[in-house]
Scaffold this motif. Structure first.
Motif, PDB file in Angstrom:
ATOM      1  N   GLN A 164      46.078  25.138 -12.720  1.00  0.00           N
ATOM      2  CA  GLN A 164      47.433  26.077 -11.733  1.00  0.00           C
ATOM      3  C   GLN A 164      47.105  26.078 -10.096  1.00  0.00           C
ATOM      4  O   GLN A 164      48.089  25.458  -9.371  1.00  0.00           O
ATOM      5  N   ASP A 243      43.003  29.156 -10.831  1.00  0.00           N
ATOM      6  CA  ASP A 243      44.035  30.518 -11.439  1.00  0.00           C
ATOM      7  C   ASP A 243      44.059  28.812 -12.143  1.00  0.00           C
ATOM      8  O   ASP A 243      44.594  28.215 -12.037  1.00  0.00           O
ATOM      9  N   GLU A 286      40.442  32.886 -12.438  1.00  0.00           N
ATOM     10  CA  GLU A 286      41.911  33.508 -13.251  1.00  0.00           C
ATOM     11  C   GLU A 286      42.188  32.922 -14.605  1.00  0.00           C
ATOM     12  O   GLU A 286      42.078  31.688 -14.041  1.00  0.00           O
ATOM     13  N   ASP A 287      42.771  33.865 -15.254  1.00  0.00           N
ATOM     14  CA  ASP A 287      43.112  33.326 -16.907  1.00  0.00           C
ATOM     15  C   ASP A 287      42.142  32.235 -17.197  1.00  0.00           C
ATOM     16  O   ASP A 287      42.898  31.150 -17.187  1.00  0.00           O
ATOM     17  N   ASP A 313      45.879  37.743 -16.047  1.00  0.00           N
ATOM     18  CA  ASP A 313      47.032  37.558 -15.453  1.00  0.00           C
ATOM     19  C   ASP A 313      47.636  37.460 -15.996  1.00  0.00           C
ATOM     20  O   ASP A 313      48.065  38.901 -16.925  1.00  0.00           O
ATOM     21  N   LEU A 336      44.158  41.630 -12.110  1.00  0.00           N
ATOM     22  CA  LEU A 336      45.614  41.080 -10.787  1.00  0.00           C
ATOM     23  C   LEU A 336      46.682  41.703 -10.993  1.00  0.00           C
ATOM     24  O   LEU A 336      47.022  41.919 -12.390  1.00  0.00           O
ATOM     25  N   LYS A 338      50.722  41.745 -10.064  1.00  0.00           N
ATOM     26  CA  LYS A 338      52.021  41.845  -9.633  1.00  0.00           C
ATOM     27  C   LYS A 338      53.217  43.368 -10.305  1.00  0.00           C
ATOM     28  O   LYS A 338      53.240  42.638 -11.112  1.00  0.00           O
ATOM     29  N   LYS A 389      46.727  37.596  -3.155  1.00  0.00           N
ATOM     30  CA  LYS A 389      46.337  36.042  -3.438  1.00  0.00           C
ATOM     31  C   LYS A 389      48.360  35.604  -3.127  1.00  0.00           C
ATOM     32  O   LYS A 389      49.203  36.887  -3.506  1.00  0.00           O
TER      33      LYS A 389
HETATM   34 MG   LIG Z   1      48.353  33.399 -12.380  1.00  0.00          MG
END
Ligand SMILES: [Mg+2]
Ligand SMILES: C=C(OP(=O)(O)O)C(=O)O
Length: 429
Positions: A164, A243, A286-287, A313, A336, A338, A389
């Protein structure tokens, strides 16, 4: 400080960077201060996230938020009017109780978060401060290490590449402003290389270049070439962060790499990523595995967590309880953060507190659907999280945030400290 008692709350429908409706809340206090905040929206979401309330139906692809705006105006406003905006924990507890579901599905996390953040801004203004200073006081001087997307893929670029986000960090920069300067040069170089090679298709959801690659590793090679063309040393000066967002193409221990037409099991994914870590200057992943692959996450972290940052995440969804569970299993070393994965600031902060308790690092993150709202910059600074980020150049909803951090760094003057590479997560041995 003027009165922080809430006089009125108003919800309205505004628009995000993907052309979808989203929720704005405006909180006015008895003393005259006002706070405004807008909820963001993800595209590659974890199943454990708090839920946005969307109307469904045919208008705007089912993404309309008239119901969530009604949540603000008809239910939240009467409940919180008269409460103290300066007491965030009590206010957020009232929002959680009013919703009454485990994942904010009744009122909508987009409704509760917009109000939670707007109240925080209003209380800060009543205190004569911007949010970061209100939240963090005089000790809030740590400018975050920016993680900035250079190439977009996955759900943010029509699945043109499986992975991603291809991002960079600048561990050797000496200030936030310098890190942004360096990243801008790398971004420009990457665009030039892709144009030269006929691989440039446009700009992805978060501002990174939308590529036309035929293999995922082509993206890594392009990034290294861009770092070098921009005049930096790959790894030491400018390093790669990925990611993988593996939940988007993996389930039940099977991972389908559509671009390359192959399927891998958990071991295969781990071996592929270890190969990339050996071959390219990767500092953060990430992930790496899907949200349902906790054992794979732990195995991957055992292999590399002592030398690179392993970020959860979709796997941790800004949830304090999941952070504690992951730490017991030795899965990931960084969370992460959010705010809309939980739907209130208090619960978001609890995830960061949990991270600190278990020795994990943190990265405050935007969503792929964003607006001019800059609350996350203030949270990263005020809470001293150390990494941020957001996405890339070429999209103003991203630059609104990076530019806000520049202003804050300048305002702090000689008191500003830059996080640099020292904040990257590492597993304890
Ligand atoms: Mg992510
Ligand atoms: C920012 C991300 O994307 P989204 O908002 O689509 O979840 C992410 O996966 O980290």
């Amino acid at each position: 400080m003027s009165s922080t008692i809430i006089a009125s709350v108003r919800g309205r429908r505004v628009w995000d960077s993907r052309g979808r409706p989203t929720v704005e809340a405006e909180v006015r206090l008895e003393g005259g201060a006002r706070g405004i905040a807008i909820a963001p929206a993800g595209a590659s979401t974890g199943s454990g996230e708090a839920l946005d309330r969307r109307d469904g139906g045919t208008a705007f692809g089912g993404y309309d938020v008239k119901g969530a705006v009604a949540s603000v105006n008809e239910e939240i406003a009467p409940r919180v009017t008269g409460m103290d905006a300066a007491d965030q924990a009590v206010l957020d507890a009232a929002l959680i109780a009013l919703d009454g579901t485990p994942n904010k599905s009744r009122l909508g996390a987009n409704a509760t978060l917009a109000v939670s953040m707007a109240a925080a801004h209003a209380a800060a203004h009543a205190n004569g401060k911007l949010l970061w200073k209100h939240v963090g006081g005089d000790g809030a001087t740590l400018l975050p290490l920016p993680q900035i997307q250079i190439l977009g893929g996955g759900a943010h670029a029509g699945r043109r590449v499986d992975i991603q986000d291809f991002l960079v960090i600048c561990p050797a920069a000496t200030s936030f402003a310098e890190a942004l300067d360096w990243t801008a040069e790398v971004y420009r170089a990457a665009g030039g290389i892709m144009k030269d090679r006929g691989l440039l298709q446009g700009v992805a959801d978060e501002g990174g270049w939308w590529p036309a690659f035929t293999a995922n590793e082509q993206a890594l090679e392009t990034l290294v070439a861009a770092i070098e063309r921009a005049g930096f040393k790959p790894g030491t000066q400018v390093a790669i962060a990925l990611d993988i967002a593996a939940t988007d193409f993996g389930k039940g221990g099977r991972y389908r790499l559509g671009l390359e037409g192959r399927e891998l099991d958990t071991d295969g994914m781990i071996r592929m990523l270890l190969g990339w870590i050996d071959a390219y200057p990767i500092a953060s992943i990430e992930d790496p595995l899907a949200e349902d692959d906790a054992a794979g996450f732990a195995a991957f972290t055992r292999e590399v967590g002592g030398r690179i940052q392993v970020v959860g995440d979709d796997f941790l969804v800004t949830d304090a309880a999941r952070v504690h569970e992951a730490a017991k299993a030795g899965a990931a070393n960084t969370v992460l953060i959010k705010p809309n994965q939980r739907g209130t600031l208090t619960e978001t902060k609890a995830a960061w507190e949990a991270a600190k308790e278990v020795g994990y690092a943190g990265i405050v993150s935007a969503r792929s659907g964003e607006t001019e709202d800059v609350t996350i910059v203030h949270l990263a600074l005020g809470w001293g999280v150390g990494q941020l980020k957001v996405g890339s150049f070429a999209r103003s909803e991203r630059m609104a945030k990076w530019n806000e951090a520049l202003r804050i760094e300048e305002g702090l003057g000689a008191r500003a400290r830059f996080a640099g590479g020292a904040v990257l997560g590492r597993s304890r041995r």
